[in-house]
Design a protein around this motif. Structure first.
Motif, PDB file in Angstrom:
ATOM      1  N   THR A 486      22.188  -0.096 -35.217  1.00  0.00           N
ATOM      2  CA  THR A 486      23.342   0.691 -34.799  1.00  0.00           C
ATOM      3  C   THR A 486      24.270  -0.084 -33.869  1.00  0.00           C
ATOM      4  O   THR A 486      25.492   0.092 -33.920  1.00  0.00           O
ATOM      5  N   ASN A 487      23.717  -0.962 -33.053  1.00  0.00           N
ATOM      6  CA  ASN A 487      24.545  -1.759 -32.154  1.00  0.00           C
ATOM      7  C   ASN A 487      25.567  -2.567 -32.942  1.00  0.00           C
ATOM      8  O   ASN A 487      26.752  -2.628 -32.575  1.00  0.00           O
ATOM      9  N   TYR A 489      26.675  -1.928 -35.996  1.00  0.00           N
ATOM     10  CA  TYR A 489      27.612  -1.006 -36.640  1.00  0.00           C
ATOM     11  C   TYR A 489      28.712  -0.573 -35.677  1.00  0.00           C
ATOM     12  O   TYR A 489      29.886  -0.489 -36.048  1.00  0.00           O
ATOM     13  N   GLU A 490      28.352  -0.330 -34.433  1.00  0.00           N
ATOM     14  CA  GLU A 490      29.333   0.123 -33.445  1.00  0.00           C
ATOM     15  C   GLU A 490      30.253  -1.021 -33.001  1.00  0.00           C
ATOM     16  O   GLU A 490      31.438  -0.802 -32.754  1.00  0.00           O
ATOM     17  N   ARG A 491      29.710  -2.229 -32.910  1.00  0.00           N
ATOM     18  CA  ARG A 491      30.516  -3.367 -32.470  1.00  0.00           C
ATOM     19  C   ARG A 491      31.449  -3.889 -33.560  1.00  0.00           C
ATOM     20  O   ARG A 491      32.558  -4.353 -33.278  1.00  0.00           O
ATOM     21  N   ASN A 493      32.436  -2.187 -36.496  1.00  0.00           N
ATOM     22  CA  ASN A 493      32.714  -1.080 -37.397  1.00  0.00           C
ATOM     23  C   ASN A 493      33.895  -1.357 -38.321  1.00  0.00           C
ATOM     24  O   ASN A 493      34.025  -0.741 -39.375  1.00  0.00           O
ATOM     25  N   ASN A 499      25.622   2.379 -41.832  1.00  0.00           N
ATOM     26  CA  ASN A 499      24.701   2.063 -40.738  1.00  0.00           C
ATOM     27  C   ASN A 499      23.278   2.480 -41.097  1.00  0.00           C
ATOM     28  O   ASN A 499      22.978   3.670 -41.208  1.00  0.00           O
ATOM     29  N   THR A 502      19.953   3.926 -38.188  1.00  0.00           N
ATOM     30  CA  THR A 502      19.363   5.249 -37.964  1.00  0.00           C
ATOM     31  C   THR A 502      17.902   5.290 -38.411  1.00  0.00           C
ATOM     32  O   THR A 502      17.158   6.176 -38.006  1.00  0.00           O
TER      33      THR A 502
END
Length: 550
Positions: A486-487, A489-491, A493, A499, A502
């Motif tokens: 997830t890190n 995916y957020e950085r 995106n 993602n 999960t």
């Protein structure tokens, strides 16, 4: 609830840190209590038992390395105390039984695609402009400048700069203030509405550095690859630029197309510069025949198609210590779903099947394919050794830094993309996918070379798993990037579509994530929205010259 460490297979004697683990932490794995003697970084591994020099290490239930030093339980597995090792294999098949997943949820699902005369269905509708030699790359640039933005297609960004609006206002006598307030940025969606040919997704220009020089086999392979791109169901037709004197002759490409039985099914225009009156006439003719081709391509519209028409490329790159735990097995589950629905997933990157060869051989549906895979792997390995390298040199510095210490460790996780279904066909580079079910395709582990090969063999969509991030795309097939954590995916995106982090956090299981992947694939295949790589114009295309590339 997120775990802090995990034993992936009961046979494993090294354990994966899901979070950063502190020195002194007491862990309990399969009835064995271990106290960490040093901090273990997230994604890295620690020893479940004490190892002596030469002891075998297992992960994913397979041999991934041997200890080069004494390793105490609760200490980190690193490049300093482990060397690559993988299990031996033979061409002899063992019995294999597959339990297909429940596909009730997708039984009546379809995607809206472009139906071709050869019964294949595209997830996109492109026109190709292809040089037969690098000598024509400059002319390809001229054609791209003349055609792309003028016809409403983006080039390298997910937006376009409408300089013509400024010019029009300037010529109309606009003030500096009005010029500053003139809107000149068009988004991907706005550009699509302005397309001259709304049913054509774009014109793709396949520049490369081959076609001449090197060895004759390189040019023959290149022509087979280019024929595969023209034959791809995402392609409506092509304009071919030839200099005239190069190794990759027009006749060679024409014969490659005939061998694929699509000669005449799609419009292909061949132009030779040395036979033209001048460069100006050559470019003029290329623009005109391409424009006429686009008119014909625009007559095709999306219509419903069964999921069995999906040919899914399975790719990974910039892998990390979570790739084999979240993204790859989730994609493998989606692959199994697609097989059960009559589709054709394709697993490539043969250097990253090192260590799981026997599993793949056992899964081959026929003895012939088992022997073919055995021979391709042996030949590839021998070629690497012959130039002073080997599969053990496959992991990149980024892989190692993020916990993938040996090639066998990396490969065991990478192979998870192929799910658990039988292997219905083993293909050498440029051979075409013709059988429904899981196909194995011989390509390098290099991300772009492998993706280029997958699409050249018929994949009409690709899912690309990554733990570190990559902007990679392809000119013809939409490439969906999926993060293992997830890190990331957020950085990143802006370039990651899905993602799978999960799974690590416990919000999804491998099965639920696999279903989400297939749902996403169906939407992109239907043209409901574009992949990030398509939005950004990532049109990476690198043909493999069949030298050693890991």
């Amino acid at each position: 609830m997120q775990k802090s460490y995990v034993q992936i297979d009961l046979k494993d004697n090294i354990i994966v840190a899901i979070t950063n683990l502190e020195k002194g932490l007491v862990t309990s794995v399969a009835g064995t209590e271990v106290t960490l003697k040093e901090p273990i970084k997230q994604k890295h591994k620690f020893a479940l038992y004490d190892f002596s020099v030469g002891d075998e290490l297992f992960m994913y239930g397979v041999l991934i390395g041997k200890a080069t030093k004494e390793i105490l339980s609760g200490t980190a597995i690193t490049v300093d105390n482990v060397k690559h090792a993988s299990a031996t294999f033979s061409a002899a098949k063992e019995q294999f039984v597959w339990q297909a997943p429940d596909v009730t949820k997708f039984k009546n699902s379809t995607f809206k695609g472009y139906h071709r005369k050869d019964t294949k269905v595209g997830t996109a509708n492109y026109w190709l402009v292809i040089p037969l030699t690098f000598c024509e790359n400059r002319n390809i640039d001229v054609l791209e400048a003349a055609l792309s933005e003028k016809l409403g297609y983006q080039t390298k960004k997910d937006f376009a700069v409408d300089t013509d609006a400024l010019i029009r206002n300037y010529k109309a006598g606009a003030s500096k203030e009005k010029l500053l307030n003139t809107p000149i940025i068009a988004t991907h969606e706005e550009m699509a509405k302005k397309r001259v040919f709304p049913n054509v997704d774009g014109i793709k220009f396949l520049k490369h550095d081959g076609g001449c020089g090197g060895i004759r086999q390189d040019s023959e392979t290149l022509c087979k690859l280019l024929a595969g791109y023209i034959a791809n169901p995402n392609v409506a037709g092509a304009t071919i630029l030839s200099l005239g004197c190069q190794n990759a002759q027009i006749s060679m490409l024409h014969n490659a197309l005939k061998s694929l039985n699509i000669d005449g099914d799609k419009p292909v225009h061949y132009l030779e510069q040395q036979g033209s009156l001048s460069e100006r006439h050559f470019i003029e003719e290329a623009v005109k025949v391409t424009f006429l081709g686009l008119i014909e391509a625009n007559e095709i519209e999306r219509k419903p198609a069964p999921l069995s028409k999906l040919v899914l490329g399975l790719e990974c790159g910039g892998s990390d210590g979570f790739s084999g735990i979240s993204a790859n097995p989730a994609l493998g589950y989606a692959s199994d779903l697609l097989v059960a629905l009559g589709g054709s997933p394709v697993l490539a990157e043969f250097p990253e099947l090192n260590g799981v060869e026997q599993e793949m051989i056992n899964r081959c549906a026929t003895e012939k394919d088992a022997k073919k895979f055995y021979n391709l792997m042996r030949a590839y390995s021998a070629a690497a050794v012959a130039v002073g390298s080997g599969f053990e040199n496959n992991p990149s510095p980024g892989n190692i830094k993020d916990g993938l210490i040996t090639d066998a460790m990396k490969s065991a996780g990478a192979a998870k993309k192929g799910g658990t279904s039988p292997v219905v066909a083993v293909l050498d580079y440029t051979e075409q996918v013709t059988k429904p079910g899981l196909n194995l395709l011989c390509t390098p582990g290099n991300d772009v070379e492998s993706t280029t090969g997958l699409v050249g063999s018929g994949c009409n969509i690709v899912v690309f798993t990554t733990g570190l991030g990559t902007p990679t795309g392809n000119p013809v097939a939409p490439v969906l990037k999926m993060s293992s954590n997830t890190n990331l995916y957020e950085r990143m995106n802006d370039i990651i579509d899905i993602n799978a982090g999960t799974v690590i956090s416990g919000e999804d299981t491998i099965a639920t994530m696999g279903e989400k992947i297939l749902e996403h694939i169906i939407k992109v295949a239907s043209g409901e929205f574009a992949s990030k790589a398509v939005l950004h114009g990532n049109n990476d295309f690198i043909p493999w010259k069949r030298g050693v590339s890991l």
